[in-house]
Design a protein around this motif. Sequence first.
Motif, mmCIF file in Angstrom:
data_model
loop_
_atom_site.group_PDB
_atom_site.id
_atom_site.type_symbol
_atom_site.label_atom_id
_atom_site.label_comp_id
_atom_site.label_asym_id
_atom_site.label_seq_id
_atom_site.Cartn_x
_atom_site.Cartn_y
_atom_site.Cartn_z
ATOM 1 N N LYS A 200 -11.887 -15.874 17.682
ATOM 2 C CA LYS A 200 -12.318 -14.898 18.682
ATOM 3 C C LYS A 200 -12.745 -13.592 18.036
ATOM 4 O O LYS A 200 -13.783 -13.017 18.387
ATOM 5 N N CYS A 201 -11.931 -13.092 17.113
ATOM 6 C CA CYS A 201 -12.211 -11.786 16.489
ATOM 7 C C CYS A 201 -12.745 -11.919 15.074
ATOM 8 O O CYS A 201 -12.932 -10.917 14.379
ATOM 9 N N ASP A 202 -12.962 -13.170 14.631
ATOM 10 C CA ASP A 202 -13.484 -13.428 13.283
ATOM 11 C C ASP A 202 -12.554 -12.904 12.203
ATOM 12 O O ASP A 202 -12.990 -12.442 11.149
ATOM 13 N N GLY A 203 -11.271 -12.920 12.486
ATOM 14 C CA GLY A 203 -10.273 -12.526 11.498
ATOM 15 C C GLY A 203 -10.036 -11.035 11.401
ATOM 16 O O GLY A 203 -9.257 -10.578 10.562
ATOM 17 N N ARG A 204 -10.659 -10.223 12.264
ATOM 18 C CA ARG A 204 -10.508 -8.772 12.179
ATOM 19 C C ARG A 204 -9.279 -8.260 12.932
ATOM 20 O O ARG A 204 -8.832 -7.148 12.709
ATOM 21 N N GLY A 205 -8.776 -9.027 13.868
ATOM 22 C CA GLY A 205 -7.617 -8.596 14.650
ATOM 23 C C GLY A 205 -7.980 -7.757 15.854
ATOM 24 O O GLY A 205 -7.119 -7.392 16.639
#
Length: 364
Positions: A200-205
């Motif tokens: 969902k956030c591409d690993g950015r949190g």
Amino acid sequence: MEFRDYYKTLGVERNATEAQIKSAYRKLARKYHPDVNPNNKDAERQFKEINEAYQVLSVPEKRKKYNELGSDWERGATEDEVFRRYAQAGGPEFSGATGDFSDFFERFFGNLGGGLGGGPSRGFQHFDSGGKFAETAHARGRDLESEVKISVHDAVHGTRRRLELTSEDQCHVCGGSGMTARQETRGRTRIIRSAEPCAKCDGRGSIRVHRTLEVTIPPGMSEGSRLRLKGQGGRGSRPDQNGDLFLITHVEPSGPFVLNGRDVRALLPVWDYEAALGAEVTAPALDGKISLKIPQESQSGRILRLKGKGLPARAKEPAGDLMYELKVLAPTEMTEEERRLLQQFADRRRARAIADPRAELMRG
């Protein structure tokens, strides 16, 4: 303990971009994923190493610390020295499962949990039943700042504004950790197979969110004032964990009125005869019109002050004043009779030897 070359693990150069690192990770993750390689211990090992490398190199702060760590290692710093310098540095960090990450990772990156509650790595017990990183369950949203333009009239009387905000809110899928777990349940036992960057956030949190907010701006806001709107900042995991929104006001002129500190000022033109003889004139005000008395023999630049009629008091800031600065104008569109009378006035002034107003300029 062996130093782990994460760049080598992903097959990228040390100066690789974020996009290159992400592309390399996804390619290798697909190749060595346990679902693609069932019962393949070597593929499982490589998949874990790829995950470990990506968790460090995909986040700028972690990557920076890793790069510095590598330099220290090459210079021969002891393990404890490096640990003291980097492993206590703080900042949000994913904490992997005991045994699924190398001793190197656990030693130097597994304890960077300051943003999520701190404490040593305790493995995949940090994931909740939905695969979220459990320690982020009470993570507070970010505080936000936004600038808003208001007029002097708005600053004095207050106003409402509709704001369009863009914020980085905590990802609701991974709980802000940037990671999700692939897990399975056997009876009452929950088994975590692997952790991967959140899709969902591409690993950015965090995810970018646009929202509209109706805001009441109270009277008394001056240039650069900060208005705190509690709970209107970045979204947290619960409503009571939302960050705050701080509005910074910029005050623009309203007609002839400008803001100077907490005082409101306006330039007020008057005819020379009004300034000389004194007069009562009608002047613009922030809420209509006002009657002002012009003292006799007033000069340009004279200030007429109305105490406490500027910005209203706010918190510990006192009320300002409303000030009119006189600008004396020479008469225009005169008739022949007016010119004759004005010439007589000038001749009489010269006959009285009235001081030359330019005499001071001629000295020295």
